[in-house]
Design a protein around this motif. Sequence first.
Motif, short mmCIF file in Angstrom:
data_model
loop_
_atom_site.label_atom_id
_atom_site.label_comp_id
_atom_site.label_asym_id
_atom_site.label_seq_id
_atom_site.Cartn_x
_atom_site.Cartn_y
_atom_site.Cartn_z
N ARG A 52 1.73 6.85 -6.83
CA ARG A 52 0.67 7.78 -7.24
C ARG A 52 1.05 9.22 -6.94
NH1 ARG A 52 -5.30 6.00 -5.65
NH2 ARG A 52 -5.63 7.85 -6.94
N SER A 53 1.69 9.44 -5.79
CA SER A 53 2.12 10.80 -5.45
C SER A 53 3.16 11.30 -6.44
CB SER A 53 2.69 10.83 -4.04
OG SER A 53 1.71 10.45 -3.09
N ILE A 63 0.83 -1.21 0.00
CA ILE A 63 0.00 0.00 0.00
C ILE A 63 0.86 1.25 0.00
CG2 ILE A 63 -1.69 1.31 1.33
CD1 ILE A 63 -2.83 -1.36 2.30
N SER A 64 1.94 1.24 0.78
CA SER A 64 2.84 2.41 0.83
C SER A 64 3.49 2.65 -0.52
CB SER A 64 3.91 2.20 1.90
OG SER A 64 3.33 2.03 3.18
N TYR A 103 0.98 4.21 -2.89
CA TYR A 103 0.77 5.62 -2.54
C TYR A 103 1.92 6.48 -3.03
CZ TYR A 103 0.27 9.82 0.27
OH TYR A 103 0.17 11.13 0.68
N LEU A 104 3.15 6.01 -2.83
CA LEU A 104 4.31 6.78 -3.28
C LEU A 104 4.33 6.91 -4.80
CD1 LEU A 104 7.09 5.36 -0.91
CD2 LEU A 104 6.04 7.63 -0.84
#
Length: 212
Positions: free
Chosen positions: A50-51, A43-44, A47-48
Amino acid sequence: MNTTASTSLPTRQPMHDRHRSGDLRARGVALPVMMIMLTVMLISSIYLIRSSLSGTLLTSSLAYDASLTKAADLGLLTGFQWLKDTALANKAVLDDDSAGNAYVATFDTTQSIASPEFWVGSLTLEQDGNRIEYVIHRMCALKGTYDKPSNSCMQTAPNTSNSGSAVPLGSSLAADSTNLAGAPQVHYIVTARIFGVRGGNVVNQAVVLIGA
């Protein structure tokens, strides 16, 4: 008659069997923990990623908008050059529309750049696959000379101050004002918009003052 009493001792689990069962229990606890850790890491990572992609897209969009803004300046420069050349050659031409030069001698203050009527009489330029549209408006209510009684134009008094003066004497005045220090400067507005190949849309404007 002799009887022999036998006592049975409790059986003990071998040492290596106890170690094996302890290892199995440890493995049974470690597996869910590892699955949770892997899920958190996954998940992390998502997220990274996508950011990072969002930041890259934002930077790309800003750079694209900046390039469109610079490209739209071609319309402003074209309109300004025509105004400059016409004012030097024959200023009376500016009293009426000039369809072939994207010039409109009037300006309707009820319209905005979003109004289709605002762009009536415009011309289009092509550059690097971009379509640049521009139009020039004289900021007057009517065609004809700026000073005829029925007309109303946006104009500015010329600056008659000396170079060493700290306070300029020029001031904005209405069309029917009579206390001008000299021939007024009539306002013209050049508007350019661009339709980029990627769908971007940028509008630029410039105000030009020309002495009447």
